[in-house]
Design an enzyme around this catalytic site. Sequence first.
Site, short mmCIF file in Angstrom:
data_model
loop_
_atom_site.label_atom_id
_atom_site.label_comp_id
_atom_site.label_asym_id
_atom_site.label_seq_id
_atom_site.Cartn_x
_atom_site.Cartn_y
_atom_site.Cartn_z
N LYS A 168 45.61 56.14 74.64
CA LYS A 168 45.65 55.69 73.26
C LYS A 168 45.19 54.31 73.19
O LYS A 168 45.58 53.42 74.10
CB LYS A 168 46.78 55.87 72.34
CG LYS A 168 48.12 55.15 72.61
CD LYS A 168 48.17 53.85 71.91
CE LYS A 168 47.71 53.97 70.36
NZ LYS A 168 47.53 52.54 69.83
N THR A 179 47.32 47.39 73.08
CA THR A 179 48.12 48.03 72.49
C THR A 179 47.55 49.43 73.28
O THR A 179 47.15 49.94 72.34
CB THR A 179 48.31 48.24 71.07
OG1 THR A 179 49.20 47.19 70.74
CG2 THR A 179 49.19 49.66 70.63
#
Lengths: 393, 393
Positions: A168, A179
């Site tokens: 992701k 992230t």
Amino acid sequence: MIVPGFQAAGAAAGIKKQGGLDLALIVAEAPAAAAGVFTSNRVKAAPVLLSRERLRSGRLQAILVNSGNANACTGPEGMEAARETTRQAAELLALPEALVVPASTGVIGQPLPVARFREALPDLVARLDPEGLTEVARAIMTTDTRPKTTHLTDRVAGRPVTVAGVAKGAGMIHPDMATMLAFVFTDLKIAPKLLRRCLKDAVGRTFNRISIDGDTSTNDTVLVLASGRAGNTLLKEDSHAVEPFRRLLTQVLEDLATQVVADGEGVTRVYRVEVRGAATPGEARRAAATVATSPLVKTAMRGADVNWGRILAALGRSGARFDPARVEVAIGGRQIVRAGQGLGEAAEAQAREAILAGPFTVAIDLHRGDAADHYLTGDLTEDYIRINASYRS
Amino acid sequence: MIVPGFQAAGAAAGIKKQGGLDLALIVAEAPAAAAGVFTSNRVKAAPVLLSRERLRSGRLQAILVNSGNANACTGPEGMEAARETTRQAAELLALPEALVVPASTGVIGQPLPVARFREALPDLVARLDPEGLTEVARAIMTTDTRPKTTHLTDRVAGRPVTVAGVAKGAGMIHPDMATMLAFVFTDLKIAPKLLRRCLKDAVGRTFNRISIDGDTSTNDTVLVLASGRAGNTLLKEDSHAVEPFRRLLTQVLEDLATQVVADGEGVTRVYRVEVRGAATPGEARRAAATVATSPLVKTAMRGADVNWGRILAALGRSGARFDPARVEVAIGGRQIVRAGQGLGEAAEAQAREAILAGPFTVAIDLHRGDAADHYLTGDLTEDYIRINASYRS
């Protein structure tokens, strides 16, 4: 997407405000050789700290990952929450707690809702399935618009070996990671130390060469688990099969990293910045990174504007040494700058076609030395602002 | 806006595609003490190179400045164009060419339209006027939405002394300057060497502490000319009047720099990032700069989102050493992070009010040492993208 020796499942545990899959569990049938690479950010999320600690043994058997909450900047309570949730999973799986690692992505600074984990875990364990990895790819999405998976099989050490992964990305994507979560699974039998070396090398070539917005996060994690089910003799440092595996692993990470950039927040155009002719490898990397992260270059690409002056200005502030009167720039194979000067409208029109046509390369030659490096990046658009100005609200 | 000893005028010379004022001339009645600070970008525009050369004498009498074309990355022809246009002005003014400097801002990589200068200059010279500085402020605008001027008078060395300036900013604004031009005029009598020292000091505290998008340009220039008309005895290094002048000059530059940020491309909110408690001055600066340039922090500010996790994540990748568990953050005077953790929704609601109310400060204490630094910056908005994706088209 099956990797022999692994099962997985995803669930909607109510961690994400907007609902949807937000918790996933991946379990190996036996302790697997494991390696990880984590964020270089000084502010590290609790799951990163705990995973790093538990990875020291080189063995893991389960990953518990959630989206919607990063469990970062949550203090000692956050650390206890990371421990508590993996303890719950370990109990249900009848495993030693030390073989289970947590991973989290989402909003920073809010307490992890441990009770939601407790409620969701029994069903998650009950639904573990060899086909479950695709569900994991969906459960870890935040502002991602599509799940990211890849699956390759090749001969390594005389056996067909599978390497598959989920990832992701979205915002906060930048070298030394972001992230960004990526979990890779293989059935190869390999020593943990060697697995770690292969992973570090592959991450350096792939995930540490992409950038969306130059921001890096508190939670970046790449984990690889090897079940050993392929039936090969244990892969060791001196084996001639190391190289084929390293290539296979790099290919899987490259594929995932490219998907992450293409699905970067608001990205409409993906491009690769290649610098060669730099004085040193460090300067090559800085030059490529500065061009790849320049907001003015990114917005020019958004407008399919062959604004090479912005590329030269970015190179000029990168710290790389070069003579501006010798620089060459090509976009999509069409040279637009020679000897530091523009080649005119016809050349720019062709470069513009290349930008409009799809993924393209910005190739820069500094004519100063022999070093080269590259970055994969995307344009900066109104949607990036829209997504990030309203992320928590 | 009058500074004794100076005259100026602006004209629409047809250099800007969209029309409007794009050429200006400022002339001192006699050779003035002069100092300059220029872009640190390795790619320097022709007018920067020529101005630097001509400033060595410490004396200048005229500045010829255009917008609409940066005369950067234009090779030997660009250098010749810079010389030719200042030669034209020098002839009309009956001055030595070496006392006239060029300055340019606008698109990079296109030939400077020298003929347009030639056509416009006679009328420009004829219209020179002591009130002309406000016209200069308008003539140097590119994507700026308003002219930037400031005008202060104070007693220095026993005489009322005026310091006034004009500036242009908009995009590519970042320390070590940007596509940013500022021209400052004073009637003080001062030695060129001392003027240079005062200017470098003032630029370090003001223009080198602002950031719009982290990009720096090829054309940044700050020039100061001192006519000596105030009637003071020549200001020298050891004079007690140096400090009042340094303060006055810094105040003028601070005011111009603030106007530049407030009118930054797409900026809707202006804020100051203050870091204290850093281990070293270098780390204080890096920490402040990283928070000030973080796209994720900037977009959060756009959304008036008190997303302090992004602030901590930016600090974490800045390279500054600190213990995340000791960091404090306040916005608009309201503390929102203590000991590295959030103080909850009530605190954040108050901080949000401060963001919505107007210019505010993001105050960070790293609790590691005694060093402090700051940056002035603005939010990142959809308009920034819109402006920059279509700048040349």
